[in-house]
Motif scaffolding. Structure first.
Motif, PDB file in Angstrom:
ATOM      1  N   MET A   1       0.837  -1.172   0.000  1.00 51.08           N
ATOM      2  CA  MET A   1       0.000   0.000   0.000  1.00 51.08           C
ATOM      3  C   MET A   1       0.886   1.241   0.000  1.00 51.08           C
ATOM      4  N   LEU A   2       0.370   2.306  -0.525  1.00 53.39           N
ATOM      5  CA  LEU A   2       1.099   3.572  -0.588  1.00 53.39           C
ATOM      6  C   LEU A   2       1.045   4.290   0.760  1.00 53.39           C
ATOM      7  N   ILE A   3       1.924   5.253   0.934  1.00 55.54           N
ATOM      8  CA  ILE A   3       2.027   5.952   2.208  1.00 55.54           C
ATOM      9  C   ILE A   3       0.717   6.663   2.576  1.00 55.54           C
ATOM     10  N   GLY A   4       0.026   7.217   1.603  1.00 59.72           N
ATOM     11  CA  GLY A   4      -1.241   7.885   1.876  1.00 59.72           C
ATOM     12  C   GLY A   4      -2.295   6.924   2.402  1.00 59.72           C
ATOM     13  N   GLN A   5      -2.314   5.730   1.842  1.00 58.67           N
ATOM     14  CA  GLN A   5      -3.254   4.712   2.306  1.00 58.67           C
ATOM     15  C   GLN A   5      -2.927   4.285   3.733  1.00 58.67           C
ATOM     16  N   LEU A   6      -1.646   4.085   4.019  1.00 59.28           N
ATOM     17  CA  LEU A   6      -1.228   3.699   5.360  1.00 59.28           C
ATOM     18  C   LEU A   6      -1.542   4.810   6.357  1.00 59.28           C
ATOM     19  N   ALA A   7      -1.311   6.033   5.966  1.00 59.11           N
ATOM     20  CA  ALA A   7      -1.610   7.172   6.838  1.00 59.11           C
ATOM     21  C   ALA A   7      -3.102   7.217   7.161  1.00 59.11           C
ATOM     22  N   LYS A   8      -3.922   7.018   6.167  1.00 59.25           N
ATOM     23  CA  LYS A   8      -5.368   7.060   6.375  1.00 59.25           C
ATOM     24  C   LYS A   8      -5.823   5.911   7.266  1.00 59.25           C
ATOM     25  N   ARG A   9      -5.329   4.719   7.023  1.00 64.07           N
ATOM     26  CA  ARG A   9      -5.744   3.540   7.803  1.00 64.07           C
ATOM     27  C   ARG A   9      -5.322   3.638   9.264  1.00 64.07           C
ATOM     28  N   THR A  10      -4.169   4.241   9.510  1.00 63.69           N
ATOM     29  CA  THR A  10      -3.637   4.309  10.877  1.00 63.69           C
ATOM     30  C   THR A  10      -3.877   5.658  11.549  1.00 63.69           C
ATOM     31  N   LYS A  11      -4.482   6.590  10.801  1.00 67.41           N
ATOM     32  CA  LYS A  11      -4.715   7.952  11.317  1.00 67.41           C
ATOM     33  C   LYS A  11      -3.414   8.573  11.812  1.00 67.41           C
ATOM     34  N   THR A  12      -2.372   8.383  11.005  1.00 62.93           N
ATOM     35  CA  THR A  12      -1.039   8.893  11.292  1.00 62.93           C
ATOM     36  C   THR A  12      -0.602   9.714  10.088  1.00 62.93           C
ATOM     37  N   LEU A  16       4.973  11.584   9.863  1.00 64.25           N
ATOM     38  CA  LEU A  16       5.359  10.668  10.933  1.00 64.25           C
ATOM     39  C   LEU A  16       5.764   9.308  10.389  1.00 64.25           C
ATOM     40  N   LEU A  17       5.053   8.823   9.382  1.00 62.93           N
ATOM     41  CA  LEU A  17       5.412   7.533   8.785  1.00 62.93           C
ATOM     42  C   LEU A  17       6.813   7.584   8.184  1.00 62.93           C
ATOM     43  N   ARG A  18       7.134   8.686   7.523  1.00 63.21           N
ATOM     44  CA  ARG A  18       8.484   8.830   6.964  1.00 63.21           C
ATOM     45  C   ARG A  18       9.525   8.873   8.093  1.00 63.21           C
ATOM     46  N   TYR A  19       9.164   9.549   9.199  1.00 67.96           N
ATOM     47  CA  TYR A  19      10.063   9.598  10.359  1.00 67.96           C
ATOM     48  C   TYR A  19      10.276   8.194  10.927  1.00 67.96           C
ATOM     49  N   TYR A  20       9.201   7.433  11.098  1.00 67.13           N
ATOM     50  CA  TYR A  20       9.333   6.070  11.613  1.00 67.13           C
ATOM     51  C   TYR A  20      10.260   5.243  10.730  1.00 67.13           C
ATOM     52  N   GLU A  21      10.153   5.457   9.452  1.00 66.86           N
ATOM     53  CA  GLU A  21      11.020   4.736   8.522  1.00 66.86           C
ATOM     54  C   GLU A  21      12.473   5.200   8.661  1.00 66.86           C
ATOM     55  N   ARG A  22      12.659   6.505   8.783  1.00 68.02           N
ATOM     56  CA  ARG A  22      14.007   7.066   8.883  1.00 68.02           C
ATOM     57  C   ARG A  22      14.733   6.564  10.135  1.00 68.02           C
ATOM     58  N   VAL A  23      13.987   6.377  11.254  1.00 73.71           N
ATOM     59  CA  VAL A  23      14.639   5.934  12.492  1.00 73.71           C
ATOM     60  C   VAL A  23      14.641   4.409  12.646  1.00 73.71           C
ATOM     61  N   GLY A  24      14.187   3.698  11.616  1.00 74.55           N
ATOM     62  CA  GLY A  24      14.290   2.247  11.602  1.00 74.55           C
ATOM     63  C   GLY A  24      13.150   1.489  12.257  1.00 74.55           C
ATOM     64  N   LEU A  25      12.003   2.138  12.440  1.00 76.94           N
ATOM     65  CA  LEU A  25      10.858   1.469  13.047  1.00 76.94           C
ATOM     66  C   LEU A  25       9.936   0.833  12.013  1.00 76.94           C
ATOM     67  N   LEU A  26      10.002   1.297  10.800  1.00 73.51           N
ATOM     68  CA  LEU A  26       9.092   0.877   9.744  1.00 73.51           C
ATOM     69  C   LEU A  26       9.903   0.721   8.463  1.00 73.51           C
ATOM     70  N   THR A  27       9.522  -0.239   7.642  1.00 71.68           N
ATOM     71  CA  THR A  27      10.241  -0.435   6.386  1.00 71.68           C
ATOM     72  C   THR A  27       9.267  -0.408   5.216  1.00 71.68           C
ATOM     73  N   SER A  28       9.793  -0.043   4.086  1.00 71.50           N
ATOM     74  CA  SER A  28       9.016  -0.062   2.849  1.00 71.50           C
ATOM     75  C   SER A  28       9.951  -0.416   1.709  1.00 71.50           C
ATOM     76  N   SER A  29       9.350  -0.814   0.626  1.00 72.16           N
ATOM     77  CA  SER A  29      10.126  -0.980  -0.605  1.00 72.16           C
ATOM     78  C   SER A  29       9.773   0.214  -1.489  1.00 72.16           C
ATOM     79  N   ARG A  30      10.451   0.337  -2.591  1.00 79.76           N
ATOM     80  CA  ARG A  30      10.174   1.450  -3.505  1.00 79.76           C
ATOM     81  C   ARG A  30       9.642   0.921  -4.818  1.00 79.76           C
ATOM     82  N   GLN A  31       8.614   1.569  -5.294  1.00 76.86           N
ATOM     83  CA  GLN A  31       8.093   1.239  -6.613  1.00 76.86           C
ATOM     84  C   GLN A  31       9.024   1.865  -7.663  1.00 76.86           C
TER      85      GLN A  31
END
Length: 117
Positions: A1-12, A16-31
């Motif tokens: 799912m894209l970042i916008g979808q994740l943000a909407k589903r988690t109300k975040t 913040l999602l990019r921050y979580y990824e930057r500090v190693g709490l969350l991972t994503s792949s790149r299209q």
């Protein structure tokens, strides 16, 4: 799912999602177009991050705790993590005591001021 979808589903927020990824709490792949692509577990991971932050844990400690997290929100016993959680609980207990004392002092000050009126 894209970042916008994740943000909407988690109300975040996406920020913040990019921050979580930057500090190693969350991972994503790149299209191919560079967009972040999160797997199906990302939603649960974000909810766990938010709950642990609400419990007063630092992102550094959360990074250590997340690998121990189960999908139901409980934690598996991981080496060293339980000790760190006990330490955090002790800090929260001390802070709760400090707040209770501050509250009592404020109540006394208010009561004294109201009597003086």
């Amino acid at each position: 799912m894209l970042i916008g979808q994740l943000a909407k589903r988690t109300k975040t927020s996406e920020r913040l999602l990019r921050y979580y990824e930057r500090v190693g709490l969350l991972t994503s792949s790149r299209q191919a177009n560079g967009y972040r692509d999160y797997d199906d577990t990302a939603e649960q991971t974000v909810r766990q991050i938010r709950a642990l932050l609400a419990a007063g844990l630092s992102t550094n400690l959360i990074r250590q705790v997340l690998p121990c997290a189960r999908t139901d929100g409980s934690l598996r016993p991981c080496p060293g993590v339980l000790d760190k959680l006990h330490t955090q609980l002790a800090r929260l207990d001390r802070r709760a005591d400090e707040l209770a004392q501050a509250r009592q002092t404020l109540q006394q000050a208010i009561a004294a001021a109201e009597l003086a009126q």
